[in-house]
Enzyme design. Structure first.
Site, short mmCIF file in Angstrom:
data_model
loop_
_atom_site.label_atom_id
_atom_site.label_comp_id
_atom_site.label_asym_id
_atom_site.label_seq_id
_atom_site.Cartn_x
_atom_site.Cartn_y
_atom_site.Cartn_z
N GLU A 167 0.19 7.23 -10.60
CA GLU A 167 1.35 7.01 -9.72
C GLU A 167 2.68 6.90 -10.47
O GLU A 167 3.40 5.91 -10.32
CB GLU A 167 1.11 5.78 -8.84
CG GLU A 167 -0.16 5.89 -8.02
CD GLU A 167 -0.49 4.62 -7.23
OE1 GLU A 167 0.29 3.67 -7.22
OE2 GLU A 167 -1.58 4.60 -6.61
N GLU A 227 -9.72 9.05 -4.24
CA GLU A 227 -9.69 7.77 -3.49
C GLU A 227 -9.67 8.01 -1.98
O GLU A 227 -8.93 7.35 -1.25
CB GLU A 227 -8.45 6.95 -3.90
CG GLU A 227 -8.35 6.68 -5.39
CD GLU A 227 -7.14 5.81 -5.78
OE1 GLU A 227 -6.54 5.18 -4.89
OE2 GLU A 227 -6.81 5.77 -6.97
#
Ligand code: 9MR
Length: 346
Positions: free
Chosen positions: A157, A272
């Protein structure tokens, strides 16, 4: 015409695997999620944390039956390993690795560098000591799991277009004190520490057909292109896949993005996956249908791309999903978010 049984349907339609009705079928067939994945040359796995595995034998059994991989949901983050400088402790993540070993599962590493769950001491240390701080962390982490973990989220991220910085980079402690090259450097440091790993860049918000995700797709593509041009030893892109039913999805937009990533010579993993139904007010079966439909269209696009090596869900059962956390539940009607392959009762 013979009617299709639910089991036939589950075997035939990837999306049906996420409809929450799997346990009954998996007990009467060897078509477990991981067996289905492996039969197509793919992997399947899920995230888990010690506190979940410790208390729940059904979760442990479902993991060992259905998964080829387990990802520590918390235990391998920097803040979990070294909250106080110099007190690196691997006992918690080692327990997950031991669980995996005893059930024939592999482990994915998550995550070497993440702007969140960063110990408080890291930023001041980066300020005065610079890159040596991440070198020490990455070296030690990868050395500890050398030969045990191949697939690693090295940087997680690093893009946030809303921060308004050059190239859509996130305004993180790493960027502030190491500059934009910290990402390429992290991959080089990692591959020097363990040349056998598959280092991934992992990111969310790359799938919805809206401006927010479009901006992140563009920024991530630019980043990956730069990394490849600089010769950074990156293996692949981890696409988290936290899908939201209150945001639009367009299969062709996502397919184009996957192709662009693959064209850079990168592998892709869905890392995820879950489907957030927080604003749905329909009946449970209708919600499950909508969750399953969205999962199916997402998975069908992903698996049509040859560079995609498989998928992992962010948990197995709704009971333990981050979307149902007791402190921050996503639904306001008191019911569970029905985001994962198994519902709260498996
Ligand atoms: O699911 C994880 C939750 O239990 C933790 O409290 C949180 C902070 O460590 O991280 C969650 O997992 C995140 C993952 O590490 C990175 N991508 C987004 C996931 C959901 O927030």
């Amino acid at each position: 015409m013979t009617a299709m049984t639910r089991r036939d349907l589950l075997a035939a339609v990837p999306g049906a695997l996420l409809s929450g009705t799997l346990e009954a079928s998996s007990q009467t067939t060897d078509k477990t999620l991981t067996a289905l994945a492996v039969s197509k040359g793919l992997i399947y796995g899920a995230a888990a944390a010690n506190w979940q595995l410790d208390r729940d034998s059904i979760l442990r059994r479902t993991f060992s039956r259905q998964c080829g991989f387990v990802v520590p949901e918390w235990e391998m983050k920097w803040g979990a390993i070294e909250p106080i400088r110099g007190t690196r402790d691997y006992s918690a993540p080692d327990r997950i690795v031991a669980f995996a070993d005893s059930h024939g599962l592999k482990v994915r590493g998550h995550a070497a560098l993440w702007y969140r769950n960063l110990p408080k001491w890291v930023e001041p240390a980066l300020k005065t000591e610079g890159e040596a701080v991440i070198v020490a962390h990455i070296n030690d982490l990868l050395a500890h799991y050398k030969g045990k973990i191949r697939s690693w989220d090295i940087v997680n991220e690093a893009i946030e277009p809303k921060d308004g910085l050059q190239d859509g980079l996130r305004n993180s402690a790493f960027l502030r004190w190491l500059g934009p090259d910290y990402i390429a450097r992290a991959f080089s440091i990692a591959i020097e520490a363990d040349p056998d790993i598959q280092p991934f860049y992992n990111e969310y918000g790359l799938y919805h057909n809206d401006d927010t995700d479009a901006q992140r797709r563009t920024a991530v593509l630019n980043l990956l292109e730069k990394l490849k041009t600089q010769g950074a030893p990156i293996y692949g892109l981890g696409i988290q896949g936290h899908l939201r039913l209150d945001r639009p999805f367009d299969p062709s937009v996502f397919a184009t993005f996957l192709r662009q990533v693959a064209n850079l010579g990168l592998k892709i993993l869905i890392t995820e996956l879950d489907v957030d139904d927080r604003y749905l007010s329909q009946t449970v079966s209708e919600r499950d249908r909508l969750v399953g439909d969205r999962a199916a269209s997402f998975i069908n696009v992903a698996l049509a791309e040859l560079s995609v090596e498989g998928l992992l869900t962010w948990g197995l059962s709704d009971r333990y999903s981050w979307l149902n956390s007791s402190t921050n539940p996503t639904r306001t009607d008191g019911t569970m978010n029905r985001c994962l392959p198994y519902d709260e009762n498996f």
